[in-house]
Motif scaffolding. Structure first.
Motif, PDB file in Angstrom:
ATOM      1  N   GLY A 196       0.784  -1.228   0.000  1.00 36.05           N
ATOM      2  CA  GLY A 196       0.000   0.000   0.000  1.00 36.05           C
ATOM      3  C   GLY A 196       0.814   1.274   0.000  1.00 36.05           C
ATOM      4  O   GLY A 196       0.285   2.341  -0.262  1.00 36.05           O
TER       5      GLY A 196
ATOM      6  N   THR B 291       2.923   3.854  -1.667  1.00 40.76           N
ATOM      7  CA  THR B 291       3.188   4.143  -3.074  1.00 40.76           C
ATOM      8  C   THR B 291       4.000   5.417  -3.308  1.00 40.76           C
ATOM      9  O   THR B 291       4.310   5.727  -4.441  1.00 40.76           O
ATOM     10  CB  THR B 291       1.873   4.217  -3.873  1.00 40.76           C
ATOM     11  N   CYS B 292       4.300   6.158  -2.257  1.00 45.59           N
ATOM     12  CA  CYS B 292       5.093   7.383  -2.463  1.00 45.59           C
ATOM     13  C   CYS B 292       5.841   7.755  -1.187  1.00 45.59           C
ATOM     14  O   CYS B 292       5.736   7.079  -0.160  1.00 45.59           O
ATOM     15  CB  CYS B 292       4.197   8.543  -2.898  1.00 45.59           C
TER      16      CYS B 292
ATOM     17  N   GLY C 259       5.198  10.193   0.723  1.00 41.30           N
ATOM     18  CA  GLY C 259       4.235  10.550   1.771  1.00 41.30           C
ATOM     19  C   GLY C 259       3.821   9.322   2.563  1.00 41.30           C
ATOM     20  O   GLY C 259       3.665   9.376   3.785  1.00 41.30           O
ATOM     21  N   CYS C 260       3.653   8.209   1.862  1.00 38.11           N
ATOM     22  CA  CYS C 260       3.301   6.946   2.518  1.00 38.11           C
ATOM     23  C   CYS C 260       4.440   6.503   3.442  1.00 38.11           C
ATOM     24  O   CYS C 260       4.200   6.035   4.560  1.00 38.11           O
ATOM     25  CB  CYS C 260       3.045   5.855   1.482  1.00 38.11           C
TER      26      CYS C 260
ATOM     27  N   LYS D  19       6.632   8.354   4.935  1.00 35.94           N
ATOM     28  CA  LYS D  19       6.644   9.231   6.113  1.00 35.94           C
ATOM     29  C   LYS D  19       5.520   8.870   7.072  1.00 35.94           C
ATOM     30  O   LYS D  19       5.695   8.893   8.284  1.00 35.94           O
ATOM     31  CB  LYS D  19       6.481  10.695   5.679  1.00 35.94           C
ATOM     32  N   SER D  20       4.355   8.580   6.485  1.00 41.59           N
ATOM     33  CA  SER D  20       3.196   8.233   7.298  1.00 41.59           C
ATOM     34  C   SER D  20       3.461   6.994   8.148  1.00 41.59           C
ATOM     35  O   SER D  20       3.217   6.982   9.361  1.00 41.59           O
ATOM     36  CB  SER D  20       1.997   7.996   6.370  1.00 41.59           C
TER      37      SER D  20
ATOM     38  N   ARG E  70       6.126   7.770  10.864  1.00 41.83           N
ATOM     39  CA  ARG E  70       5.588   8.548  11.987  1.00 41.83           C
ATOM     40  C   ARG E  70       4.670   7.715  12.864  1.00 41.83           C
ATOM     41  O   ARG E  70       4.689   7.828  14.087  1.00 41.83           O
ATOM     42  CB  ARG E  70       4.827   9.769  11.457  1.00 41.83           C
ATOM     43  N   ALA E  71       3.855   6.861  12.217  1.00 42.15           N
ATOM     44  CA  ALA E  71       2.924   6.023  12.983  1.00 42.15           C
ATOM     45  C   ALA E  71       3.697   5.073  13.912  1.00 42.15           C
ATOM     46  O   ALA E  71       3.314   4.871  15.067  1.00 42.15           O
ATOM     47  CB  ALA E  71       2.022   5.238  12.037  1.00 42.15           C
TER      48      ALA E  71
ATOM     49  N   PHE F 211       0.731  -3.431  14.680  1.00 36.05           N
ATOM     50  CA  PHE F 211      -0.435  -2.665  15.109  1.00 36.05           C
ATOM     51  C   PHE F 211      -0.357  -1.220  14.589  1.00 36.05           C
ATOM     52  O   PHE F 211      -1.326  -0.664  14.090  1.00 36.05           O
ATOM     53  CB  PHE F 211      -0.516  -2.678  16.642  1.00 36.05           C
TER      54      PHE F 211
ATOM     55  N   ASP G 204      -0.727  -1.154  10.717  1.00 32.48           N
ATOM     56  CA  ASP G 204      -2.132  -1.446  10.427  1.00 32.48           C
ATOM     57  C   ASP G 204      -3.001  -0.226  10.728  1.00 32.48           C
ATOM     58  O   ASP G 204      -3.864   0.149   9.932  1.00 32.48           O
ATOM     59  CB  ASP G 204      -2.561  -2.642  11.279  1.00 32.48           C
ATOM     60  N   GLY G 205      -2.750   0.407  11.854  1.00 34.91           N
ATOM     61  CA  GLY G 205      -3.520   1.589  12.243  1.00 34.91           C
ATOM     62  C   GLY G 205      -3.328   2.755  11.288  1.00 34.91           C
ATOM     63  O   GLY G 205      -4.209   3.602  11.138  1.00 34.91           O
ATOM     64  N   ALA G 206      -2.162   2.787  10.623  1.00 29.57           N
ATOM     65  CA  ALA G 206      -1.876   3.834   9.649  1.00 29.57           C
ATOM     66  C   ALA G 206      -2.534   3.538   8.311  1.00 29.57           C
ATOM     67  O   ALA G 206      -2.480   4.347   7.392  1.00 29.57           O
ATOM     68  CB  ALA G 206      -0.368   3.999   9.470  1.00 29.57           C
ATOM     69  N   GLY G 207      -3.169   2.369   8.189  1.00 26.80           N
ATOM     70  CA  GLY G 207      -3.916   2.058   6.971  1.00 26.80           C
ATOM     71  C   GLY G 207      -3.147   1.223   5.958  1.00 26.80           C
ATOM     72  O   GLY G 207      -3.569   1.086   4.821  1.00 26.80           O
ATOM     73  N   TYR G 208      -2.008   0.648   6.383  1.00 29.75           N
ATOM     74  CA  TYR G 208      -1.236  -0.214   5.482  1.00 29.75           C
ATOM     75  C   TYR G 208      -1.282  -1.644   6.003  1.00 29.75           C
ATOM     76  O   TYR G 208      -1.580  -1.877   7.166  1.00 29.75           O
ATOM     77  CB  TYR G 208       0.211   0.296   5.373  1.00 29.75           C
TER      78      TYR G 208
ATOM     79  N   THR H 250       0.232  12.916  -0.283  1.00 33.91           N
ATOM     80  CA  THR H 250       0.803  13.289  -1.576  1.00 33.91           C
ATOM     81  C   THR H 250       0.440  12.343  -2.717  1.00 33.91           C
ATOM     82  O   THR H 250       0.828  12.591  -3.852  1.00 33.91           O
ATOM     83  CB  THR H 250       2.345  13.394  -1.481  1.00 33.91           C
TER      84      THR H 250
ATOM     85  N   ARG I 231      -8.673   4.567   5.440  1.00 31.62           N
ATOM     86  CA  ARG I 231      -8.719   3.322   6.216  1.00 31.62           C
ATOM     87  C   ARG I 231      -8.553   3.581   7.704  1.00 31.62           C
ATOM     88  O   ARG I 231      -9.214   2.956   8.536  1.00 31.62           O
ATOM     89  CB  ARG I 231      -7.641   2.343   5.732  1.00 31.62           C
TER      90      ARG I 231
ATOM     91  N   LYS J 207     -11.322   2.630  10.423  1.00 30.10           N
ATOM     92  CA  LYS J 207     -10.943   1.678  11.454  1.00 30.10           C
ATOM     93  C   LYS J 207     -11.357   2.200  12.836  1.00 30.10           C
ATOM     94  O   LYS J 207     -11.808   1.448  13.696  1.00 30.10           O
ATOM     95  CB  LYS J 207      -9.430   1.461  11.412  1.00 30.10           C
TER      96      LYS J 207
ATOM     97  N   GLY K 135      -2.797   9.544  14.080  1.00 26.64           N
ATOM     98  CA  GLY K 135      -2.215   8.219  14.274  1.00 26.64           C
ATOM     99  C   GLY K 135      -1.714   7.607  12.977  1.00 26.64           C
ATOM    100  O   GLY K 135      -0.813   6.781  12.969  1.00 26.64           O
ATOM    101  N   ALA K 136      -2.315   8.029  11.855  1.00 28.89           N
ATOM    102  CA  ALA K 136      -1.891   7.526  10.543  1.00 28.89           C
ATOM    103  C   ALA K 136      -0.661   8.269  10.056  1.00 28.89           C
ATOM    104  O   ALA K 136      -0.123   7.960   8.999  1.00 28.89           O
ATOM    105  CB  ALA K 136      -3.027   7.658   9.534  1.00 28.89           C
TER     106      ALA K 136
END
Lengths: 68, 68
Positions: free
Chosen positions: A8, A10-11, A13-14, A16-17, A20-21, A54, A57-61, B10, B20, B24, B58-59
């Protein structure tokens, strides 16, 4: 370091997300290297894998596999 | 719908991640529209804004502003 196969991202930003999570969950001093090209997230081996999964997963990946 | 100004999204992967993470936290039936171009996330007005901000944070994304 322990490697988590994640789908999941793809860039940048992902990346970094996810980073950080994980740091939010396990502390800012946790070493995290997320790479959207390989779909791999590498985290301190001392970090509890259950907590890392956890956080990702919580970050949406989605974590597909954990490799020591 | 309530609008959340979010920085850090981004790409489409980021949009999915935020979506997501909110679903969640608040339930799969929550309506969420994330747009990385405008940096806006629109969520059901019935959803508790504090919970939505917590989920986005959190994400790994940052909420700048909440607009009713």
């Amino acid at each position: 370091m322990r490697t988590y196969k994640v789908t999941g991202m793809t860039c940048g930003g992902c990346e970094k997300s996810v980073t950080r999570a994980i740091k939010k969950q396990l502390g800012d001093d946790t070493t995290v290297e997320a790479d959207s090209k390989t779909g791999e997230v590498r985290v301190d081996a001392s970090a509890d894998p259950q907590m890392v999964v956890f956080a990702i997963d919580g970050a949406g990946y989605k974590v597909e596999e954990v490799k020591d």
